[in-house]
Scaffold this motif. Structure first.
Motif, short mmCIF file in Angstrom:
data_model
loop_
_atom_site.label_atom_id
_atom_site.label_comp_id
_atom_site.label_asym_id
_atom_site.label_seq_id
_atom_site.Cartn_x
_atom_site.Cartn_y
_atom_site.Cartn_z
N ASP A 37 0.86 -1.18 0.00
CA ASP A 37 0.00 0.00 0.00
C ASP A 37 0.90 1.24 0.00
O ASP A 37 1.60 1.52 0.98
CB ASP A 37 -0.89 -0.01 1.24
CG ASP A 37 -1.88 1.15 1.27
OD1 ASP A 37 -1.44 2.31 1.13
OD2 ASP A 37 -3.08 0.90 1.46
N LEU A 69 0.25 3.90 2.84
CA LEU A 69 0.65 3.40 4.16
C LEU A 69 2.16 3.23 4.24
O LEU A 69 2.79 3.60 5.23
CB LEU A 69 -0.05 2.07 4.44
CG LEU A 69 0.33 1.37 5.76
CD1 LEU A 69 0.05 2.27 6.95
CD2 LEU A 69 -0.40 0.04 5.88
N ASP A 104 4.24 -7.02 5.69
CA ASP A 104 2.80 -7.12 5.48
C ASP A 104 2.43 -8.55 5.08
O ASP A 104 3.23 -9.25 4.46
CB ASP A 104 2.39 -6.13 4.37
CG ASP A 104 0.88 -6.01 4.25
OD1 ASP A 104 0.18 -6.24 5.25
OD2 ASP A 104 0.40 -5.69 3.15
N ALA A 152 -4.31 -6.80 8.32
CA ALA A 152 -5.66 -6.37 8.67
C ALA A 152 -6.46 -7.56 9.20
O ALA A 152 -7.59 -7.41 9.63
CB ALA A 152 -6.35 -5.79 7.44
N LYS A 156 -3.53 -3.71 11.69
CA LYS A 156 -3.81 -2.37 11.19
C LYS A 156 -5.15 -1.87 11.71
O LYS A 156 -6.06 -2.69 11.90
CB LYS A 156 -3.81 -2.38 9.65
CG LYS A 156 -2.50 -2.83 9.03
CD LYS A 156 -2.63 -2.96 7.52
CE LYS A 156 -1.36 -3.48 6.90
NZ LYS A 156 -1.47 -3.65 5.43
N PRO A 157 -5.31 -0.57 11.91
CA PRO A 157 -4.35 0.53 11.72
C PRO A 157 -3.25 0.54 12.77
O PRO A 157 -3.43 0.03 13.87
CB PRO A 157 -5.23 1.79 11.82
CG PRO A 157 -6.36 1.37 12.71
CD PRO A 157 -6.63 -0.07 12.40
#
Length: 226
Positions: free
Chosen positions: A9, A12, A51, A80, A101-102
């Motif tokens: 992302d 991000l 991630d 997430a 996340k966040p």
């Protein structure tokens, strides 16, 4: 402290890189699993922020490949996914920590400091070496309880040396730890930083080993203690 950020992302990733840089980290950023695998094969990092959902190779597969080749670099996974089974899968695959996340930059920075502490076999959050004390979280240094005013590079160099007192670091190792991709390093940059540190600490604290590198030594003992 040089870390690898693996986040696809763009918004991000840019925010994490900027935030971690403000917290004193040197951040190299890639956006897919294959690029991360290549970076980890060719470079040494203090930690990886990884991630889970990535193009070309997902984070879990990358993590398994990393551990499969016995690379013990600390890995903090970002996701997430707030499902217990996923968190278990990540930890069982070799992740050292997990953030959902966040993300708050302050917490991420603190967790990275904790990961690298544990990887180095330390429990205390503050480095103490004789009369010298360095606090990574506050980015502060005192000598004989007196604060020292160091530049960012001087602080980072001292942090490297104090993390392994008595063990020399070569100029190449120091450059790799302090500078990220695309940062221009002048040929005498490390020598200049060492010179400035010696002026602030005292010349006896950092010893040059010809053909080897630099090593942190304690201050000379008073004659009465010799």
């Amino acid at each position: 402290m040089r870390i690898l950020l693996v986040e696809d992302d763009a918004l991000l990733g840019d925010g994490l890189r900027a935030g971690l840089a403000q917290s004193g980290f040197t951040v190299d950023w890639v956006e897919d699993g294959m690029a991360a695998d290549a970076a980890l094969s060719a470079n040494s990092f203090a930690a990886v922020v990884l991630d889970w959902n990535l193009p070309r190779q997902d984070g879990l597969t990358l993590l398994r490949r990393l551990r499969g080749r016995r690379d013990a670099t600390p890995v903090l996974m970002l996701t997430a996914r707030d499902v217990l089974e996923d968190r278990i899968a990540g930890l069982d695959a070799g992740a050292d920590d997990y953030l959902i996340k966040p993300i708050a930059i302050a917490e991420l920075a603190a967790r990275l400091r904790a990961l690298t502490r544990r990887a180095a076999g330390r429990s205390e959050p503050v480095f103490r070496h004789g009369a010298l004390q360095l606090n990574p979280a506050q980015r502060s240094v005192t000598l004989a309880e007196q604060p020292l005013d160091l530049s960012a590079r001087e602080f980072d160099l001292l942090a490297l040396l104090i993390a392994q007192p008595g063990r020399p670091m070569s100029r190449e190792q120091i450059e790799n730890a302090l500078y990220g991709w695309g940062e221009e390093v002048e040929s005498n940059a490390i020598e200049v930083h060492v010179h400035h540190l010696r002026k602030k600490l005292g010349s006896e604290w950092i010893k040059t080993l010809r053909g080897v590198g630099y090593v942190l030594k304690p201050a000379l003992k008073p004659e009465s203690e010799a």
